[in-house]
Scaffold this motif. Structure first.
Motif, short mmCIF file in Angstrom:
data_model
loop_
_atom_site.label_atom_id
_atom_site.label_comp_id
_atom_site.label_asym_id
_atom_site.label_seq_id
_atom_site.Cartn_x
_atom_site.Cartn_y
_atom_site.Cartn_z
N LEU A 1 0.81 -1.22 0.00
CA LEU A 1 0.00 0.00 0.00
C LEU A 1 0.85 1.28 0.00
O LEU A 1 0.33 2.35 -0.33
CB LEU A 1 -0.91 0.02 1.23
CG LEU A 1 -1.89 -1.15 1.38
CD1 LEU A 1 -2.60 -1.07 2.74
CD2 LEU A 1 -2.91 -1.17 0.25
N PHE A 2 2.10 1.16 0.38
CA PHE A 2 2.94 2.35 0.52
C PHE A 2 3.01 3.15 -0.78
O PHE A 2 3.22 2.58 -1.86
CB PHE A 2 4.38 1.97 0.91
CG PHE A 2 4.55 1.56 2.34
CD1 PHE A 2 3.60 1.85 3.30
CD2 PHE A 2 5.70 0.88 2.74
CE1 PHE A 2 3.77 1.48 4.62
CE2 PHE A 2 5.89 0.50 4.05
CZ PHE A 2 4.92 0.79 5.00
N GLU A 3 2.86 4.45 -0.66
CA GLU A 3 3.14 5.35 -1.78
C GLU A 3 4.63 5.69 -1.81
O GLU A 3 5.25 5.77 -2.86
CB GLU A 3 2.28 6.61 -1.65
CG GLU A 3 0.79 6.30 -1.78
CD GLU A 3 -0.09 7.42 -1.25
OE1 GLU A 3 0.45 8.42 -0.72
OE2 GLU A 3 -1.32 7.30 -1.37
N LYS A 4 5.18 5.90 -0.62
CA LYS A 4 6.63 6.12 -0.47
C LYS A 4 7.08 5.35 0.77
O LYS A 4 6.52 5.53 1.84
CB LYS A 4 6.96 7.61 -0.30
CG LYS A 4 6.72 8.46 -1.53
CD LYS A 4 7.16 9.89 -1.28
CE LYS A 4 7.08 10.72 -2.55
NZ LYS A 4 5.67 10.87 -3.01
N GLU A 5 8.09 4.52 0.60
CA GLU A 5 8.63 3.79 1.75
C GLU A 5 9.74 4.61 2.40
O GLU A 5 10.45 5.37 1.72
CB GLU A 5 9.17 2.43 1.33
CG GLU A 5 9.57 1.56 2.52
CD GLU A 5 9.78 0.11 2.15
OE1 GLU A 5 10.00 -0.70 3.08
OE2 GLU A 5 9.71 -0.23 0.95
N LEU A 6 9.86 4.48 3.72
CA LEU A 6 10.93 5.14 4.47
C LEU A 6 11.91 4.08 4.95
O LEU A 6 11.86 3.64 6.10
CB LEU A 6 10.36 5.90 5.68
CG LEU A 6 9.77 7.29 5.45
CD1 LEU A 6 8.48 7.19 4.64
CD2 LEU A 6 9.48 7.96 6.79
N PRO A 7 12.82 3.63 4.08
CA PRO A 7 13.74 2.56 4.49
C PRO A 7 14.63 2.96 5.65
O PRO A 7 15.06 2.10 6.43
CB PRO A 7 14.55 2.29 3.22
CG PRO A 7 14.41 3.52 2.40
CD PRO A 7 13.06 4.06 2.70
N GLY A 8 14.89 4.26 5.81
CA GLY A 8 15.74 4.72 6.90
C GLY A 8 15.19 4.36 8.26
O GLY A 8 15.97 4.13 9.20
#
Length: 225
Positions: free
Chosen positions: A155-162
């Motif tokens: 579902l993520f539009e933008k992932e925050l891998p940090g």
């Protein structure tokens, strides 16, 4: 400071070697050595001033981001577990209490099975409650039933891998190599920020105190720009 000291020692040694060459050719090299030394002092000072200004500028930008960030964020807590219920949801309770203590609003909370459909249903409830941040706990391991990460990542539009990288780094400092078994992550979805956290109370407190609370207002502000 260690880096600057290293550079200084290296340059000093270089100058010393050059001066030794000056003794070998006294008449011709005196003016050249003097000019070279003068230029070195000037460049070194200039570089130092530049680094200092850059650091100051970075701090000012960070402070500006913090000052514009909302102080109160509406959050929703979802516990994903096949074995826990409301009475035994220690991690969810810790998240709710930590958010409230930091001045945020807990718009609601629920315990659901570690099942994609149930997780998506809980997210819909959070959205209907007006939450801007949804914190999921549980289902981030490598067990057969652990599916929180896959469900949310789809579902993520933008992932925050940090977020996951920093969480695993902090976990490693506390528990060692088992930290690599966590697949905790975060991302954005329709104006909300979603966090997928492990199920243990120690892990959720670490993630909340060290990473989520310090940046929650800033993250929500970025979503509204």
């Amino acid at each position: 400071m260690g880096h600057d000291g290293h550079d200084h020692d290296h340059d000093h040694g270089h100058g010393h070697g050059h001066h030794h060459g000056h003794s070998h050719d006294h008449g011709h090299g005196h003016s050249h050595d003097h000019d070279h030394s003068h230029g070195h002092d000037h460049d070194h000072s200039h570089g130092h001033d530049h680094d200092h200004g850059h650091s100051h500028e970075g701090s000012a930008v960070a402070a500006e981001h913090k000052s514009r960030a909302p102080v109160h964020v509406s959050a929703y807590v979802v516990t994903c577990s096949d074995s826990r219920d409301e009475a035994h949801d220690g991690s969810g309770k810790d998240l709710r209490e930590g958010l409230a203590a930091a001045g945020h609003t807990v718009a609601g909370h629920t315990v659901v099975k570690d099942d994609p459909e149930a997780i998506r249903g809980a997210l819909a409830q959070a959205q209907a409650a007006g939450a801007r941040a949804v914190l999921f706990t549980g289902g981030t391991g490598i067990g057969r039933r652990d599916c929180t990460v896959e469900t949310l990542r789809a579902l993520f539009e933008k992932e925050l891998p940090g977020f996951g990288e920093l969480f695993r780094m902090l976990s490693y400092q506390r528990i060692g190599s088992p930290a690599m078994m966590s697949r905790a992550t975060a991302g954005t979805y329709q104006g909300m920020i979603l966090f997928a956290l492990p199920g243990s109370p120690q892990a959720v407190r670490l993630a909340l105190d060290a990473l989520i609370l310090p940046e929650l207002g800033h993250a929500v502000r970025e979503l509204t720009r």
